[in-house]
Design a protein around this motif. Structure first.
Motif, PDB file in Angstrom:
ATOM      1  N   HIS A  81       0.894  -1.116   0.181  1.00 33.82           N
ATOM      2  CA  HIS A  81       0.040   0.036  -0.010  1.00 33.82           C
ATOM      3  C   HIS A  81       0.938   1.169  -0.242  1.00 33.82           C
ATOM      4  CE1 HIS A  81      -2.866  -2.880   1.299  1.00 33.82           C
ATOM      5  NE2 HIS A  81      -4.006  -1.875   1.024  1.00 33.82           N
ATOM      6  N   VAL A  82       0.421   2.492  -0.406  1.00 36.39           N
ATOM      7  CA  VAL A  82       1.115   3.543  -0.712  1.00 36.39           C
ATOM      8  C   VAL A  82       0.260   4.643  -0.042  1.00 36.39           C
ATOM      9  CG1 VAL A  82       0.727   4.338  -3.052  1.00 36.39           C
ATOM     10  CG2 VAL A  82       2.730   5.201  -1.694  1.00 36.39           C
ATOM     11  N   ARG A  83       0.781   5.410   0.960  1.00 33.23           N
ATOM     12  CA  ARG A  83       0.028   6.526   1.278  1.00 33.23           C
ATOM     13  C   ARG A  83       0.876   7.798   0.834  1.00 33.23           C
ATOM     14  NH1 ARG A  83      -2.452   9.085   6.671  1.00 33.23           N
ATOM     15  NH2 ARG A  83      -3.843   7.232   6.848  1.00 33.23           N
ATOM     16  N   VAL A  84      -0.181   8.513   0.443  1.00 34.76           N
ATOM     17  CA  VAL A  84       0.607  10.028  -0.207  1.00 34.76           C
ATOM     18  C   VAL A  84       0.183  11.074   0.610  1.00 34.76           C
ATOM     19  CG1 VAL A  84       1.018  11.470  -1.949  1.00 34.76           C
ATOM     20  CG2 VAL A  84       0.978   9.119  -2.466  1.00 34.76           C
ATOM     21  N   GLY A  85       0.979  11.835   1.462  1.00 36.30           N
ATOM     22  CA  GLY A  85       0.495  13.017   2.180  1.00 36.30           C
ATOM     23  C   GLY A  85       0.908  14.378   1.660  1.00 36.30           C
ATOM     24  N   VAL A  86      -0.005  15.335   1.471  1.00 37.01           N
ATOM     25  CA  VAL A  86       0.555  16.690   1.014  1.00 37.01           C
ATOM     26  C   VAL A  86       0.348  17.596   2.137  1.00 37.01           C
ATOM     27  CG1 VAL A  86       0.535  18.488  -0.653  1.00 37.01           C
ATOM     28  CG2 VAL A  86       0.692  16.061  -1.500  1.00 37.01           C
ATOM     29  N   TRP A  87       1.439  18.410   2.567  1.00 34.06           N
ATOM     30  CA  TRP A  87       1.236  19.551   3.714  1.00 34.06           C
ATOM     31  C   TRP A  87       1.345  20.752   3.121  1.00 34.06           C
ATOM     32  CZ3 TRP A  87       4.576  23.067   4.951  1.00 34.06           C
ATOM     33  CH2 TRP A  87       4.406  23.985   6.092  1.00 34.06           C
ATOM     34  N   ASP A  88       0.464  21.599   3.478  1.00 39.06           N
ATOM     35  CA  ASP A  88       0.620  23.167   3.127  1.00 39.06           C
ATOM     36  C   ASP A  88       0.509  24.010   4.247  1.00 39.06           C
ATOM     37  OD1 ASP A  88      -2.091  24.321   2.668  1.00 39.06           O
ATOM     38  OD2 ASP A  88      -2.125  22.830   1.011  1.00 39.06           O
ATOM     39  N   SER A  89       0.666  25.321   4.247  1.00 36.76           N
ATOM     40  CA  SER A  89       0.576  26.065   5.473  1.00 36.76           C
ATOM     41  C   SER A  89      -1.030  26.779   5.621  1.00 36.76           C
ATOM     42  CB  SER A  89       1.684  27.155   5.229  1.00 36.76           C
ATOM     43  OG  SER A  89       1.527  27.997   4.112  1.00 36.76           O
ATOM     44  N   ASN A  90      -1.770  26.376   4.525  1.00 37.17           N
ATOM     45  CA  ASN A  90      -3.119  27.062   4.616  1.00 37.17           C
ATOM     46  C   ASN A  90      -3.812  26.254   5.616  1.00 37.17           C
ATOM     47  OD1 ASN A  90      -5.699  27.794   4.366  1.00 37.17           O
ATOM     48  ND2 ASN A  90      -5.465  28.220   2.096  1.00 37.17           N
ATOM     49  N   PRO A  91      -4.456  26.637   6.652  1.00 35.79           N
ATOM     50  CA  PRO A  91      -5.151  25.970   7.778  1.00 35.79           C
ATOM     51  C   PRO A  91      -6.455  25.392   6.981  1.00 35.79           C
ATOM     52  CG  PRO A  91      -5.014  28.159   8.542  1.00 35.79           C
ATOM     53  CD  PRO A  91      -4.418  28.185   7.237  1.00 35.79           C
ATOM     54  N   THR A  92      -7.133  25.903   5.928  1.00 36.65           N
ATOM     55  CA  THR A  92      -8.473  25.564   5.784  1.00 36.65           C
ATOM     56  C   THR A  92      -8.390  24.092   5.071  1.00 36.65           C
ATOM     57  OG1 THR A  92      -8.925  27.808   5.073  1.00 36.65           O
ATOM     58  CG2 THR A  92     -10.244  26.215   3.947  1.00 36.65           C
ATOM     59  N   ILE A  93      -9.135  23.577   5.541  1.00 36.18           N
ATOM     60  CA  ILE A  93      -9.184  21.850   4.818  1.00 36.18           C
ATOM     61  C   ILE A  93     -10.563  21.912   3.976  1.00 36.18           C
ATOM     62  CG2 ILE A  93      -9.665  19.454   5.528  1.00 36.18           C
ATOM     63  CD1 ILE A  93      -8.343  19.853   8.242  1.00 36.18           C
ATOM     64  N   PRO A  94     -10.303  21.634   2.809  1.00 37.92           N
ATOM     65  CA  PRO A  94     -11.392  22.073   1.899  1.00 37.92           C
ATOM     66  C   PRO A  94     -12.342  20.799   2.197  1.00 37.92           C
ATOM     67  CG  PRO A  94      -9.489  21.145   0.672  1.00 37.92           C
ATOM     68  CD  PRO A  94      -9.084  21.504   2.187  1.00 37.92           C
ATOM     69  N   PRO A  95     -13.715  20.933   1.984  1.00 37.07           N
ATOM     70  CA  PRO A  95     -14.899  19.965   2.108  1.00 37.07           C
ATOM     71  C   PRO A  95     -14.537  18.893   0.666  1.00 37.07           C
ATOM     72  CG  PRO A  95     -15.726  21.880   1.261  1.00 37.07           C
ATOM     73  CD  PRO A  95     -14.389  22.321   1.552  1.00 37.07           C
ATOM     74  N   PRO A  96     -14.763  17.679   1.064  1.00 37.34           N
ATOM     75  CA  PRO A  96     -15.395  16.988   2.187  1.00 37.34           C
ATOM     76  C   PRO A  96     -14.058  16.181   2.880  1.00 37.34           C
ATOM     77  CG  PRO A  96     -15.467  15.580   0.312  1.00 37.34           C
ATOM     78  CD  PRO A  96     -14.762  16.766  -0.379  1.00 37.34           C
ATOM     79  N   PHE A  97     -12.833  16.930   2.631  1.00 41.87           N
ATOM     80  CA  PHE A  97     -11.667  16.359   3.151  1.00 41.87           C
ATOM     81  C   PHE A  97     -11.858  16.829   4.881  1.00 41.87           C
ATOM     82  CE2 PHE A  97      -8.638  14.269   0.280  1.00 41.87           C
ATOM     83  CZ  PHE A  97      -9.457  14.675  -0.967  1.00 41.87           C
ATOM     84  N   HIS A  98     -12.432  17.361   5.208  1.00 35.42           N
ATOM     85  CA  HIS A  98     -12.535  17.592   6.802  1.00 35.42           C
ATOM     86  C   HIS A  98     -13.717  16.905   7.352  1.00 35.42           C
ATOM     87  CE1 HIS A  98     -15.832  20.276   5.898  1.00 35.42           C
ATOM     88  NE2 HIS A  98     -15.239  21.204   5.522  1.00 35.42           N
ATOM     89  N   GLY A  99     -14.442  15.986   6.615  1.00 41.87           N
ATOM     90  CA  GLY A  99     -15.441  15.183   6.998  1.00 41.87           C
ATOM     91  C   GLY A  99     -16.750  15.590   6.569  1.00 41.87           C
ATOM     92  N   ALA A 100     -17.051  16.936   6.250  1.00 43.01           N
ATOM     93  CA  ALA A 100     -18.387  17.349   6.251  1.00 43.01           C
ATOM     94  C   ALA A 100     -19.087  16.666   4.606  1.00 43.01           C
ATOM     95  CB  ALA A 100     -18.451  18.905   6.016  1.00 43.01           C
ATOM     96  N   SER A 101     -20.315  16.620   4.637  1.00 40.25           N
ATOM     97  CA  SER A 101     -20.835  16.090   3.451  1.00 40.25           C
ATOM     98  C   SER A 101     -20.448  16.961   2.211  1.00 40.25           C
ATOM     99  CB  SER A 101     -22.154  15.872   3.529  1.00 40.25           C
ATOM    100  OG  SER A 101     -22.850  16.814   3.863  1.00 40.25           O
ATOM    101  N   HIS A 102     -20.590  16.909   1.154  1.00 42.50           N
ATOM    102  CA  HIS A 102     -20.108  17.678   0.068  1.00 42.50           C
ATOM    103  C   HIS A 102     -20.878  17.227  -1.154  1.00 42.50           C
ATOM    104  CE1 HIS A 102     -17.251  19.613  -3.061  1.00 42.50           C
ATOM    105  NE2 HIS A 102     -17.550  20.575  -2.109  1.00 42.50           N
ATOM    106  N   PRO A 103     -21.413  18.071  -2.252  1.00 43.91           N
ATOM    107  CA  PRO A 103     -21.986  17.736  -3.419  1.00 43.91           C
ATOM    108  C   PRO A 103     -20.924  16.686  -4.351  1.00 43.91           C
ATOM    109  CG  PRO A 103     -21.818  20.057  -3.401  1.00 43.91           C
ATOM    110  CD  PRO A 103     -21.312  19.493  -2.236  1.00 43.91           C
ATOM    111  N   THR A 104     -21.385  15.747  -5.151  1.00 41.03           N
ATOM    112  CA  THR A 104     -20.455  14.747  -5.689  1.00 41.03           C
ATOM    113  C   THR A 104     -19.269  15.245  -6.758  1.00 41.03           C
ATOM    114  OG1 THR A 104     -22.140  14.485  -7.256  1.00 41.03           O
ATOM    115  CG2 THR A 104     -22.193  12.931  -5.448  1.00 41.03           C
ATOM    116  N   GLY A 105     -19.713  16.569  -7.100  1.00 46.53           N
ATOM    117  CA  GLY A 105     -18.488  17.102  -7.897  1.00 46.53           C
ATOM    118  C   GLY A 105     -18.964  18.612  -8.254  1.00 46.53           C
TER     119      GLY A 105
END
Ligand SMILES: Nc1ncnc2c1ncn2[C@@H]1O[C@H](COP(=O)(O)OP(=O)(O)OP(=O)(O)O)[C@@H](O)[C@H]1O
Ligand SMILES: [Mg+2]
Length: 149
Positions: A81-105
């Motif tokens: 398995h591979v895990r790819v993580g990308v860090w940046d200095s902007n604290p905003t986590i775009p939806p739905p990566f912060h867990g909130a529901s989000h439209p499909t596209g």
């Protein structure tokens, strides 16, 4: 023995590679090449095309939506398995990566808004979390995905 089998990580063998990225357009290409190179070296060539594509979406976003440096980290949470993580200095986590529901596209006809959708559609697992200031003096957030080879 083919290269895939010869290079595959042994069960219980874990590895991590981290690449610091400057605010430079060339960083996306270098992150892609690094992703490919690591996956070839560890016998996961089958997923290198997809991993490269998804990594480039996250890195492009990291550079586009933050004004500082960023990094990409490749690791193997489990064998093959591979895990790819990308860090940046902007604290905003775009939806739905912060867990909130989000439209499909993105709305039909939209020219943007497909990068994160691609990650959600193609990765086996994905997510995001805040990186607190107390951790090595860093702040911002990390978005990640995993692929099984
Ligand atoms: N690293 C990030 N930091 C903060 N906001 C982000 C980050 N990545 C994405 N976003 C937000 O999420 C939205 C969706 O990102 P996504 O990559 O899906 O589309 P896009 O970057 O707008 O267009 P494209 O289709 O070219 O990728 C962005 O428009 C932005 O508002
Ligand atoms: Mg994008």
């Amino acid at each position: 023995m083919d290269n895939v089998a010869a290079n595959a990580a042994r069960p219980g063998e874990f590895w991590t590679y981290t690449l610091q990225l400057p605010q430079d357009r060339r960083a996306v290409r270098i992150a892609r090449a690094t992703t490919r190179s690591v996956l070839l070296a560890y016998g996961m060539a089958q997923v290198s095309d997809v991993a490269e594509l998804l990594a480039s979406e996250l890195v492009t976003n990291a550079l586009r939506y933050s004004d500082g440096p960023a990094w990409i980290r490749l690791s193997n949470p489990r064998t093959q398995h591979v895990r790819v993580g990308v860090w940046d200095s902007n604290p905003t986590i775009p939806p739905p990566f912060h867990g909130a529901s989000h439209p499909t596209g993105p709305p039909e006809g939209a020219e943007r808004g497909r990068g994160l959708l691609l990650v959600r559609e193609c990765a086996d697992r994905w997510g995001g979390y805040a990186v607190g200031e107390e951790v090595f003096g860093m702040c911002g957030k990390l978005l990640w995905f995993e692929l099984a080879a």
